[in-house]
Design a protein around this motif. Structure first.
Motif, PDB file in Angstrom:
ATOM      1  N   LEU A  40       0.836  -1.212   0.000  1.00  0.00           N
ATOM      2  CA  LEU A  40       0.000   0.000   0.000  1.00  0.00           C
ATOM      3  C   LEU A  40       0.862   1.250   0.000  1.00  0.00           C
ATOM      4  CD1 LEU A  40      -2.924  -0.932   2.400  1.00  0.00           C
ATOM      5  CD2 LEU A  40      -3.069  -0.458  -0.037  1.00  0.00           C
ATOM      6  N   ARG A  41       1.971   1.204   0.767  1.00  0.00           N
ATOM      7  CA  ARG A  41       2.869   2.356   0.788  1.00  0.00           C
ATOM      8  C   ARG A  41       3.478   2.593  -0.595  1.00  0.00           C
ATOM      9  NH1 ARG A  41       5.827   1.154   6.332  1.00  0.00           N
ATOM     10  NH2 ARG A  41       4.241   2.023   7.671  1.00  0.00           N
ATOM     11  N   MET A  42       3.901   1.513  -1.232  1.00  0.00           N
ATOM     12  CA  MET A  42       4.482   1.650  -2.564  1.00  0.00           C
ATOM     13  C   MET A  42       3.432   2.187  -3.533  1.00  0.00           C
ATOM     14  SD  MET A  42       6.954  -1.685  -2.836  1.00  0.00           S
ATOM     15  CE  MET A  42       7.122  -1.600  -4.566  1.00  0.00           C
ATOM     16  N   GLU A  43       2.245   1.659  -3.411  1.00  0.00           N
ATOM     17  CA  GLU A  43       1.157   2.119  -4.283  1.00  0.00           C
ATOM     18  C   GLU A  43       0.838   3.577  -3.984  1.00  0.00           C
ATOM     19  OE1 GLU A  43      -3.390   0.905  -5.244  1.00  0.00           O
ATOM     20  OE2 GLU A  43      -2.077  -0.704  -4.572  1.00  0.00           O
ATOM     21  N   THR A  44       0.876   3.942  -2.675  1.00  0.00           N
ATOM     22  CA  THR A  44       0.635   5.317  -2.279  1.00  0.00           C
ATOM     23  C   THR A  44       1.733   6.209  -2.835  1.00  0.00           C
ATOM     24  OG1 THR A  44      -0.429   4.565  -0.244  1.00  0.00           O
ATOM     25  CG2 THR A  44       0.297   6.833  -0.296  1.00  0.00           C
ATOM     26  N   GLU A  45       2.976   5.774  -2.754  1.00  0.00           N
ATOM     27  CA  GLU A  45       4.094   6.554  -3.290  1.00  0.00           C
ATOM     28  C   GLU A  45       3.949   6.738  -4.799  1.00  0.00           C
ATOM     29  OE1 GLU A  45       7.833   4.824  -2.166  1.00  0.00           O
ATOM     30  OE2 GLU A  45       7.421   5.072  -0.031  1.00  0.00           O
ATOM     31  N   LEU A  83       0.368  11.930  -8.812  1.00  0.00           N
ATOM     32  CA  LEU A  83      -0.346  13.143  -8.443  1.00  0.00           C
ATOM     33  C   LEU A  83       0.557  14.356  -8.625  1.00  0.00           C
ATOM     34  CD1 LEU A  83      -2.828  14.582  -7.266  1.00  0.00           C
ATOM     35  CD2 LEU A  83      -1.928  14.113  -4.986  1.00  0.00           C
ATOM     36  N   GLN A  84       1.824  14.254  -8.172  1.00  0.00           N
ATOM     37  CA  GLN A  84       2.771  15.360  -8.322  1.00  0.00           C
ATOM     38  C   GLN A  84       3.016  15.664  -9.812  1.00  0.00           C
ATOM     39  OE1 GLN A  84       6.273  14.234  -6.160  1.00  0.00           O
ATOM     40  NE2 GLN A  84       5.443  14.882  -4.180  1.00  0.00           N
ATOM     41  N   ASP A  85       3.190  14.586 -10.602  1.00  0.00           N
ATOM     42  CA  ASP A  85       3.382  14.773 -12.051  1.00  0.00           C
ATOM     43  C   ASP A  85       2.165  15.467 -12.665  1.00  0.00           C
ATOM     44  OD1 ASP A  85       5.871  13.640 -11.947  1.00  0.00           O
ATOM     45  OD2 ASP A  85       5.238  11.665 -12.721  1.00  0.00           O
ATOM     46  N   GLN A 143       0.003  17.324 -11.102  1.00  0.00           N
ATOM     47  CA  GLN A 143      -0.057  18.707 -10.615  1.00  0.00           C
ATOM     48  C   GLN A 143       0.951  19.591 -11.361  1.00  0.00           C
ATOM     49  OE1 GLN A 143       0.495  18.133  -6.379  1.00  0.00           O
ATOM     50  NE2 GLN A 143      -1.717  18.263  -5.974  1.00  0.00           N
ATOM     51  N   MET A 144       2.154  19.038 -11.629  1.00  0.00           N
ATOM     52  CA  MET A 144       3.155  19.801 -12.366  1.00  0.00           C
ATOM     53  C   MET A 144       2.667  20.079 -13.794  1.00  0.00           C
ATOM     54  SD  MET A 144       6.806  18.271 -11.038  1.00  0.00           S
ATOM     55  CE  MET A 144       7.579  18.692 -12.546  1.00  0.00           C
ATOM     56  N   LYS A 145       2.098  19.052 -14.440  1.00  0.00           N
ATOM     57  CA  LYS A 145       1.574  19.248 -15.794  1.00  0.00           C
ATOM     58  C   LYS A 145       0.429  20.268 -15.775  1.00  0.00           C
ATOM     59  CE  LYS A 145       2.782  14.786 -17.785  1.00  0.00           C
ATOM     60  NZ  LYS A 145       2.303  13.505 -18.320  1.00  0.00           N
ATOM     61  N   LEU A 146      -0.410  20.160 -14.751  1.00  0.00           N
ATOM     62  CA  LEU A 146      -1.522  21.102 -14.619  1.00  0.00           C
ATOM     63  C   LEU A 146      -0.995  22.517 -14.396  1.00  0.00           C
ATOM     64  CD1 LEU A 146      -4.580  21.515 -14.474  1.00  0.00           C
ATOM     65  CD2 LEU A 146      -4.457  21.036 -12.033  1.00  0.00           C
ATOM     66  N   ALA A 147       0.009  22.643 -13.542  1.00  0.00           N
ATOM     67  CA  ALA A 147       0.603  23.961 -13.290  1.00  0.00           C
ATOM     68  C   ALA A 147       1.253  24.492 -14.567  1.00  0.00           C
ATOM     69  CB  ALA A 147       1.634  23.867 -12.160  1.00  0.00           C
ATOM     70  N   GLU A 148       1.908  23.614 -15.319  1.00  0.00           N
ATOM     71  CA  GLU A 148       2.519  24.016 -16.583  1.00  0.00           C
ATOM     72  C   GLU A 148       1.444  24.489 -17.564  1.00  0.00           C
ATOM     73  OE1 GLU A 148       5.084  21.497 -19.408  1.00  0.00           O
ATOM     74  OE2 GLU A 148       6.016  21.207 -17.420  1.00  0.00           O
ATOM     75  N   LYS A 149       0.367  23.684 -17.649  1.00  0.00           N
ATOM     76  CA  LYS A 149      -0.733  24.070 -18.538  1.00  0.00           C
ATOM     77  C   LYS A 149      -1.358  25.385 -18.083  1.00  0.00           C
ATOM     78  CE  LYS A 149      -2.120  19.557 -20.320  1.00  0.00           C
ATOM     79  NZ  LYS A 149      -3.187  18.553 -20.398  1.00  0.00           N
ATOM     80  N   ASP A 150      -1.509  25.529 -16.769  1.00  0.00           N
ATOM     81  CA  ASP A 150      -2.051  26.785 -16.234  1.00  0.00           C
ATOM     82  C   ASP A 150      -1.134  27.958 -16.603  1.00  0.00           C
ATOM     83  OD1 ASP A 150      -4.285  25.617 -15.173  1.00  0.00           O
ATOM     84  OD2 ASP A 150      -3.557  25.593 -13.101  1.00  0.00           O
ATOM     85  N   GLY A 151       0.174  27.759 -16.495  1.00  0.00           N
ATOM     86  CA  GLY A 151       1.139  28.803 -16.861  1.00  0.00           C
ATOM     87  C   GLY A 151       1.039  29.139 -18.351  1.00  0.00           C
ATOM     88  N   ASP A 152       0.946  28.069 -19.159  1.00  0.00           N
ATOM     89  CA  ASP A 152       0.802  28.295 -20.600  1.00  0.00           C
ATOM     90  C   ASP A 152      -0.491  29.045 -20.907  1.00  0.00           C
ATOM     91  OD1 ASP A 152       3.189  27.009 -21.010  1.00  0.00           O
ATOM     92  OD2 ASP A 152       2.293  25.115 -21.700  1.00  0.00           O
TER      93      ASP A 152
END
Length: 137
Positions: free
Chosen positions: A9-14, A20-22, A24-33
């Motif tokens: 579960l921890r590995m799956e959570t990680e 989720l981080q990826d 969020q980063m793509k979303l933030a990038e798209k938001d910036g664009d």
């Protein structure tokens, strides 16, 4: 078993947290664009609004010039029309005066012709009278 499940579960959570981080980063990038595109579109809109304002101003200025020119031409036309009317009136008066003068000259010529004829007859009568009286010069 619990330890293995917890570890799994921890590995799956990680993995999920990394995804989720990826995401969020793509979303933030798209938001910036998108923000950059919005700013670019806002600048373009501002430029187009400025150009539109300038075009409106130029058009209004051009229309004002045309209106002034039309007023000027209209005034000129009115003056020329008045001058034409006055010239027509003057021409009519001159023609009337000319006709009157021609009629006067014709009558005077007729009178002169009659007087010349009467003078000729009078001379003949004087000559005839002198011849009859025997005192010819």
């Amino acid at each position: 078993l619990i330890s293995s499940a917890t570890k799994s579960l921890r590995m799956e959570t990680e993995i999920l947290e990394k995804k989720l981080q990826d995401a969020q980063m793509k979303l933030a990038e798209k938001d910036g664009d998108k923000e950059k595109e919005i700013q670019s579109l806002k600048r373009l809109i501002s430029e187009l609004e400025f150009q539109l304002t300038m075009e409106k101003s130029n058009n209004e200025s051009f229309l004002d010039k045309l209106r002034k020119e039309i007023r000027h031409k209209s005034d000129e036309l009115e003056k020329l029309t008045q001058e034409k009317t006055q010239l027509i009136h003057s021409l009519s008066q001159v023609q009337e005066e000319n006709s009157l003068l021609q009629d006067t000259v014709r009558r005077e010529c007729e009178e002169r012709f009659e007087l010349t004829a009467a003078l000729g007859r009078a001379r003949e009568q004087v000559l005839e009278l002198r011849r009859l009286s025997g005192t010819l010069p």
